[in-house]
Design a protein around this motif. Structure first.
Motif, PDB file in Angstrom:
ATOM      1  N   SER A 284       0.821  -1.208   0.000  1.00  0.00           N
ATOM      2  CA  SER A 284       0.000   0.000   0.000  1.00  0.00           C
ATOM      3  C   SER A 284       0.856   1.259   0.000  1.00  0.00           C
ATOM      4  CB  SER A 284      -0.935  -0.005   1.218  1.00  0.00           C
ATOM      5  OG  SER A 284      -1.881  -1.054   1.128  1.00  0.00           O
ATOM      6  N   TYR A 287       2.229   1.710  -3.510  1.00  0.00           N
ATOM      7  CA  TYR A 287       1.191   2.219  -4.407  1.00  0.00           C
ATOM      8  C   TYR A 287       0.862   3.676  -4.080  1.00  0.00           C
ATOM      9  CZ  TYR A 287      -3.048   2.613  -7.168  1.00  0.00           C
ATOM     10  OH  TYR A 287      -3.987   3.023  -8.082  1.00  0.00           O
ATOM     11  N   GLY A 288       0.896   4.016  -2.801  1.00  0.00           N
ATOM     12  CA  GLY A 288       0.666   5.408  -2.420  1.00  0.00           C
ATOM     13  C   GLY A 288       1.709   6.334  -3.014  1.00  0.00           C
ATOM     14  N   ARG A 291       0.904   6.841  -6.556  1.00  0.00           N
ATOM     15  CA  ARG A 291      -0.215   7.778  -6.702  1.00  0.00           C
ATOM     16  C   ARG A 291       0.290   9.219  -6.712  1.00  0.00           C
ATOM     17  NH1 ARG A 291      -4.844   7.793  -2.760  1.00  0.00           N
ATOM     18  NH2 ARG A 291      -5.660   9.171  -4.382  1.00  0.00           N
ATOM     19  N   LYS A 296      -1.973   8.059  -9.904  1.00  0.00           N
ATOM     20  CA  LYS A 296      -2.788   6.854  -9.932  1.00  0.00           C
ATOM     21  C   LYS A 296      -4.078   7.070  -9.135  1.00  0.00           C
ATOM     22  CE  LYS A 296      -0.151   3.963 -12.243  1.00  0.00           C
ATOM     23  NZ  LYS A 296      -0.616   3.236 -13.450  1.00  0.00           N
ATOM     24  N   PRO A 297      -5.157   6.364  -9.476  1.00  0.00           N
ATOM     25  CA  PRO A 297      -6.419   6.547  -8.755  1.00  0.00           C
ATOM     26  C   PRO A 297      -6.382   5.901  -7.379  1.00  0.00           C
ATOM     27  CG  PRO A 297      -6.632   4.791 -10.357  1.00  0.00           C
ATOM     28  CD  PRO A 297      -5.278   5.405 -10.591  1.00  0.00           C
ATOM     29  N   GLN A 298      -7.214   6.378  -6.485  1.00  0.00           N
ATOM     30  CA  GLN A 298      -7.343   5.753  -5.178  1.00  0.00           C
ATOM     31  C   GLN A 298      -7.991   4.393  -5.362  1.00  0.00           C
ATOM     32  OE1 GLN A 298      -8.720   8.166  -1.872  1.00  0.00           O
ATOM     33  NE2 GLN A 298     -10.055   6.511  -1.182  1.00  0.00           N
ATOM     34  N   ASP A 300      -8.129   1.807  -2.524  1.00  0.00           N
ATOM     35  CA  ASP A 300      -8.720   1.322  -1.283  1.00  0.00           C
ATOM     36  C   ASP A 300      -9.677   2.365  -0.721  1.00  0.00           C
ATOM     37  OD1 ASP A 300      -7.381  -1.181  -1.048  1.00  0.00           O
ATOM     38  OD2 ASP A 300      -5.562  -0.125  -0.436  1.00  0.00           O
ATOM     39  N   PRO A 302     -11.067   5.162   1.848  1.00  0.00           N
ATOM     40  CA  PRO A 302     -10.288   6.171   2.582  1.00  0.00           C
ATOM     41  C   PRO A 302      -9.768   5.635   3.911  1.00  0.00           C
ATOM     42  CG  PRO A 302     -12.266   7.152   1.659  1.00  0.00           C
ATOM     43  CD  PRO A 302     -12.375   5.671   1.418  1.00  0.00           C
TER      44      PRO A 302
END
Length: 338
Positions: A284, A287-288, A291, A296-298, A300, A302
């Motif tokens: 995570s 990936y964050g 982003r 990149k799109p969210q 998970d 919030p």
């Protein structure tokens, strides 16, 4: 020869109209199949039980003997609701040869139920068989899975092609099979279980409120010697998350974290569960970072990573009983036919 009877168990939670639509489709398929349909209202508390029963009576379903409606006193979750149906058995108190589990937002498509039953009849070592699932808009849903693992947790959260290719043997959601395939587990939205397999595992582990209950069931069945298969010739149209609201989650509910942790601790122990959480958090974080850099799109809900870490820290600080392979099944399964 045995009649090879099927008990279709349809679980409702505050979706009475959709449940009636699913029941109507299932009853049309079962007209030429031996068995019954059982609707369980899973503690909805909103008048669903009364509405479903009234409509079933008005349509002649109750009088025909092909359908029963039961009200669970509380909502114990998916597995607990299905256990009520497994325990109830057929109207004469005997156990069917097959249990067919069907979501209230899932609609059988012509020969869905017969295809699963016939597959299990033709494959004696297969204990569970699941369907090809598509959305009501025709979009295929991936419902053939491998068991969760540390590598699988990392791959699921990092969402990066390079890691997916490197970790392909551990990717939980498999590429959509085009033909029948033995899998680790498959979705409970349309799942047929052989009576002997259900008896071998004692039903669902009711510690799982929602999520991971089918994964656990298939894993215990595998340990008892029963295979799980994905059968794409059997098809359902599935709305998805109609009862849980998963698609619109603003925060991941506590019961998802509970179920995830229970699965890993039960089958792998505390140390493995902690490592799986670290892998999920690491993925995570990567990936964050992507982003931030690549817009990149969210992916998970919030605060997912924060909630995962806080939940895990609280769980680690709590008393740690030894992991158990025991389940909390119904007090007894329905009796086998004499």
């Amino acid at each position: 020869m045995d009649q090879q009877r099927i008990l279709t168990i349809l679980l409702n939670y505050r979706t009475p109209e959709m449940t009636l639509q699913a029941a109507a489709a299932a009853l049309r398929e079962m007209e030429n199949l031996p068995g019954e349909l059982l609707i369980i209202d899973n503690g909805s508390g909103d008048g669903s039980y009364e509405q479903i029963r009234a409509q079933a009576e008005a349509r002649g379903w109750l009088a025909s003997g092909c359908l029963r409606v039961i009200a669970a006193p509380v909502n114990g979750g998916f597995g607990a609701g299905m256990n009520i149906g497994i325990k109830a058995g057929l109207s004469d108190g005997s156990a069917p040869e097959f249990y067919y589990l069907l979501n209230s937002d899932a609609f059988v498509q012509g020969r869905t139920i017969r295809t699963l039953r016939d597959f299990l009849l033709e494959h004696p070592g297969a204990g569970l068989a699941g369907s090809y699932v598509r959305g009501t808009d025709g979009t295929p849903h991936r419902t053939a899975f491998r068991f969760p693992s540390i590598a699988g947790e990392f791959e699921a959260s990092v969402r990066t092609g390079m890691f997916t290719r490197l970790l392909k043997p551990w990717v939980v959601a498999m590429d959509l099979p085009q033909a029948e395939l033995q899998v680790d587990w498959t979705a409970g939205a349309s799942l047929m279980i052989r009576r002997e397999a259900a008896a071998a595992v004692g039903g669902f582990d009711e510690t799982f409120f929602l999520y991971f209950e089918e994964t656990d069931l298939c894993r215990r069945a595998a340990r008892a010697g029963w295979r799980t298969h994905y059968v794409p010739a059997s098809e359902i149209a599935h709305v998805g998350s109609a009862s849980t609201g998963m698609k619109a989650w603003q925060r991941t509910p506590h019961y998802w974290f509970d179920s995830r942790r229970h699965y890993f601790v039960k089958h792998h122990g505390h140390a493995y569960a902690a490592a799986a959480t670290l892998a999920r958090a690491a993925g995570s974080l990567i990936y964050g970072l992507r982003r931030l850099i690549q817009n990149k799109p969210q992916a998970d809900p919030p605060y997912f990573l924060r909630d995962l870490i806080l939940y895990s820290l609280r769980a680690m600080a709590a008393p740690r009983p030894e992991p158990s392979q025991e389940t909390r099944p119904p007090s007894s399964l329905a009796k086998e036919p004499k």
